[in-house]
Design an enzyme around this catalytic site. Sequence first.
Site, PDB file in Angstrom:
ATOM      1  N   LYS A  99    -136.122  33.759  -8.910  1.00  0.00           N
ATOM      2  CA  LYS A  99    -135.893  34.196 -10.290  1.00  0.00           C
ATOM      3  C   LYS A  99    -134.431  33.966 -10.669  1.00  0.00           C
ATOM      4  O   LYS A  99    -134.129  33.432 -11.722  1.00  0.00           O
ATOM      5  CB  LYS A  99    -136.274  35.673 -10.453  1.00  0.00           C
ATOM      6  CG  LYS A  99    -136.064  36.159 -11.851  1.00  0.00           C
ATOM      7  CD  LYS A  99    -136.524  37.567 -12.079  1.00  0.00           C
ATOM      8  CE  LYS A  99    -136.102  37.967 -13.501  1.00  0.00           C
ATOM      9  NZ  LYS A  99    -136.395  39.339 -13.820  1.00  0.00           N
ATOM     10  N   GLU A 137    -130.770  33.623   1.087  1.00  0.00           N
ATOM     11  CA  GLU A 137    -131.761  33.101   2.037  1.00  0.00           C
ATOM     12  C   GLU A 137    -132.450  31.860   1.465  1.00  0.00           C
ATOM     13  O   GLU A 137    -132.623  30.846   2.149  1.00  0.00           O
ATOM     14  CB  GLU A 137    -132.833  34.162   2.337  1.00  0.00           C
ATOM     15  CG  GLU A 137    -132.334  35.391   3.059  1.00  0.00           C
ATOM     16  CD  GLU A 137    -131.954  36.524   2.109  1.00  0.00           C
ATOM     17  OE1 GLU A 137    -131.441  36.236   1.002  1.00  0.00           O
ATOM     18  OE2 GLU A 137    -132.159  37.687   2.483  1.00  0.00           O
ATOM     19  N   GLY A 188    -139.292  40.201 -10.535  1.00  0.00           N
ATOM     20  CA  GLY A 188    -139.584  39.397  -9.344  1.00  0.00           C
ATOM     21  C   GLY A 188    -140.885  39.770  -8.660  1.00  0.00           C
ATOM     22  O   GLY A 188    -141.720  38.914  -8.360  1.00  0.00           O
ATOM     23  N   ARG A 189    -141.107  41.066  -8.435  1.00  0.00           N
ATOM     24  CA  ARG A 189    -142.319  41.471  -7.709  1.00  0.00           C
ATOM     25  C   ARG A 189    -143.566  41.466  -8.592  1.00  0.00           C
ATOM     26  O   ARG A 189    -144.655  41.799  -8.137  1.00  0.00           O
ATOM     27  CB  ARG A 189    -142.109  42.840  -7.047  1.00  0.00           C
ATOM     28  CG  ARG A 189    -141.651  43.928  -7.991  1.00  0.00           C
ATOM     29  CD  ARG A 189    -141.178  45.161  -7.239  1.00  0.00           C
ATOM     30  NE  ARG A 189    -140.534  46.136  -8.107  1.00  0.00           N
ATOM     31  CZ  ARG A 189    -139.263  46.089  -8.495  1.00  0.00           C
ATOM     32  NH1 ARG A 189    -138.498  45.108  -8.087  1.00  0.00           N
ATOM     33  NH2 ARG A 189    -138.763  47.021  -9.277  1.00  0.00           N
ATOM     34  N   GLU A 192    -140.427  48.899  -3.659  1.00  0.00           N
ATOM     35  CA  GLU A 192    -139.272  48.426  -4.437  1.00  0.00           C
ATOM     36  C   GLU A 192    -139.347  48.987  -5.866  1.00  0.00           C
ATOM     37  O   GLU A 192    -138.319  49.221  -6.501  1.00  0.00           O
ATOM     38  CB  GLU A 192    -139.216  46.885  -4.460  1.00  0.00           C
ATOM     39  CG  GLU A 192    -137.871  46.351  -4.924  1.00  0.00           C
ATOM     40  CD  GLU A 192    -137.667  44.870  -4.613  1.00  0.00           C
ATOM     41  OE1 GLU A 192    -137.107  44.525  -3.556  1.00  0.00           O
ATOM     42  OE2 GLU A 192    -138.070  44.047  -5.441  1.00  0.00           O
ATOM     43  N   HIS A 220    -158.192  49.789  16.412  1.00  0.00           N
ATOM     44  CA  HIS A 220    -157.889  49.811  17.847  1.00  0.00           C
ATOM     45  C   HIS A 220    -156.397  49.960  18.099  1.00  0.00           C
ATOM     46  O   HIS A 220    -155.923  49.706  19.203  1.00  0.00           O
ATOM     47  CB  HIS A 220    -158.425  48.534  18.499  1.00  0.00           C
ATOM     48  CG  HIS A 220    -159.910  48.408  18.323  1.00  0.00           C
ATOM     49  ND1 HIS A 220    -160.820  48.944  19.202  1.00  0.00           N
ATOM     50  CD2 HIS A 220    -160.641  47.862  17.319  1.00  0.00           C
ATOM     51  CE1 HIS A 220    -162.045  48.705  18.770  1.00  0.00           C
ATOM     52  NE2 HIS A 220    -161.966  48.051  17.619  1.00  0.00           N
ATOM     53  N   LYS A 275    -126.901  43.613   0.666  1.00  0.00           N
ATOM     54  CA  LYS A 275    -126.629  42.197   0.366  1.00  0.00           C
ATOM     55  C   LYS A 275    -125.122  41.977   0.270  1.00  0.00           C
ATOM     56  O   LYS A 275    -124.579  41.029   0.834  1.00  0.00           O
ATOM     57  CB  LYS A 275    -127.240  41.807  -0.989  1.00  0.00           C
ATOM     58  CG  LYS A 275    -128.709  41.550  -1.001  1.00  0.00           C
ATOM     59  CD  LYS A 275    -129.082  40.985  -2.379  1.00  0.00           C
ATOM     60  CE  LYS A 275    -130.539  41.160  -2.682  1.00  0.00           C
ATOM     61  NZ  LYS A 275    -130.897  40.786  -4.043  1.00  0.00           N
TER      62      LYS A 275
HETATM   63  O1  F6P Z   1    -133.595  41.668  -2.995  1.00  0.00           O
HETATM   64  C1  F6P Z   1    -134.633  42.036  -3.811  1.00  0.00           C
HETATM   65  C2  F6P Z   1    -135.038  40.951  -4.753  1.00  0.00           C
HETATM   66  O2  F6P Z   1    -134.190  40.906  -5.843  1.00  0.00           O
HETATM   67  C3  F6P Z   1    -136.480  41.127  -5.180  1.00  0.00           C
HETATM   68  O3  F6P Z   1    -136.627  42.018  -6.202  1.00  0.00           O
HETATM   69  C4  F6P Z   1    -136.879  39.739  -5.492  1.00  0.00           C
HETATM   70  O4  F6P Z   1    -138.259  39.591  -5.541  1.00  0.00           O
HETATM   71  C5  F6P Z   1    -136.225  38.995  -4.354  1.00  0.00           C
HETATM   72  O5  F6P Z   1    -135.010  39.669  -4.147  1.00  0.00           O
HETATM   73  C6  F6P Z   1    -135.981  37.536  -4.583  1.00  0.00           C
HETATM   74  O6  F6P Z   1    -135.158  37.314  -5.697  1.00  0.00           O
HETATM   75  P1  F6P Z   1    -135.096  35.916  -6.391  1.00  0.00           P
HETATM   76  O7  F6P Z   1    -136.440  35.589  -6.893  1.00  0.00           O
HETATM   77  O8  F6P Z   1    -134.092  36.046  -7.492  1.00  0.00           O
HETATM   78  O9  F6P Z   1    -134.644  34.912  -5.359  1.00  0.00           O
END
Ligand code: F6P
Length: 498
Positions: free
Chosen positions: A185, A191, A244-245, A330, A361, A471
């Site tokens: 987003k 990462e 995002g979620r 979240e 199990h 972060k």
């Molecule tokens: O660290 C949390 C977050 O901001 C989430 O809410 C989001 O889904 C994820 O990181 C990834 O963010 P982006 O889509 O901006 O890479």
Amino acid sequence: MRLPDWSPIRALQPAALPQLFADDPRRVEALSVDIAGIHFDWSKTHLTAEAIAAFSILAQSMGLAARRDALFAGEAVNVTEGRAAEHGAERGEGSPESVARAQAYHARMRALIDAIEAEAFGPVRHILHIGIGGSALGPDLLVDALGRDADRYDVAVVSNVDGVALEEAMDRFDPQATLIAVASKTFTTTETMLNAESALEWMQAAGVEDPYGRVVALTAAPDKAVEWGVDETRVLPFAESVGGRYSLWSSIGFPAALALGWDAFEELLEGAAEMDRHFRLTELSSNAPALAAFADLYYSQARGCETRATFAYDERLRLLPSYLQQLEMESNGKRVTAEGQPVEWPTAPITWGGVGTDAQHAVFQLLHQGTRLVPLEFVGVIEAGDALADDHHRQLLINMFAQGAALMAGRDAADKARAYPGDRPSATLLLDRLDPRTLGALLAFYENRTFVNAVLLGINPFDQFGVELGKEMAKAADKGGLDFDPSTTDLIRRAFGE
Ligand code: F6P
């Protein structure tokens, strides 16, 4: 400022579950809802007519109906960030302007998918989807749940910055036949950007002529994607107001739309829209997201339950618990009200879960006999996903039903180590079949349930400031610019010799 009054909820004293059934022969009917190919059954929870009435009063005092209207009208319900939460518009349920914008973005995505299918990028067999959190969990779930028999494209979703994850996908894929989808987003997530850069290097090293030419960007920050090197024609934007979620319905769903086909993606959106309409238009006493939230809040506020678990009795839904963890924790793992005041009541419980029958199990011992009460949710599918003889699917579902019954009924024994207390609640969600429409409705149900929980808790489900501190500290530590505590300093020295 509205604050929830939990005293009427805490004053509820429902009988034990077996007694509730004995008292009301119509209990199953009264506490079941059928919508969009999903049967919801809350009869094995402690919800009663009295509890639903108490929650309906609470919902009224917290302005649920107006908040729901504001959500779907595209008002700035995300008050801490001053913006709307328009995932509904992605499936046609929102303000006309936002729906039109979402449809235009979808049309752009479809055109790009058509071009990929027409081999405008040469032969593409593999989709390397790189994203994390909401930019990975949703698409991963969709492809894993619905794409097992699809042979159109092979999709790998890579989220972790651990190079092992990326290497695994790269080992599997032919770089000449791979398309990279960078899903972010913000287009700034460490990462994701590092994984994307390493994937480009992998292509380059394999002699792919124009690696950037094989990248598609899925983002609400198109300028950043262009700046990073993706040609504007391969940037698939979505609106900043889609969280995002909550974003799998937008271009973040690209790998699913590609792997499953556009018709399937549209059916997914239609299923979600059907659930949205149900949520918007149905009275609370038979409104699936509302009833689910009422049960959630009863257990967290009145019974002190600190966790809730979802068990998917279907291998195709094995990623559902981790998807729900982000959606629920979240969104609602907050400690201040939407107005910034400290909350004095528990907010979201810890969401966890697993896959049946495996979980039986491993963790069900605690659920049957442990000292903690864990409200459960079972999710099963009537139509089998396998082609083996009926035995497998029958065993799977029979086990799910039996666990719910056993948890509720319990059994006494002279030897207390062999006794089961019973009266342990579970809700059951039974899907007719696992297809795009039903899965869309299921996921929209979870989103709307999370929203009802937030409104009744008085919190904002659409921000996530809690993830920022860690972060920031990781970035500072990477640059060596932070004085850490002695333990952390020692760990860094051991790992890197710094
Ligand atoms: O660290 C949390 C977050 O901001 C989430 O809410 C989001 O889904 C994820 O990181 C990834 O963010 P982006 O889509 O901006 O890479």
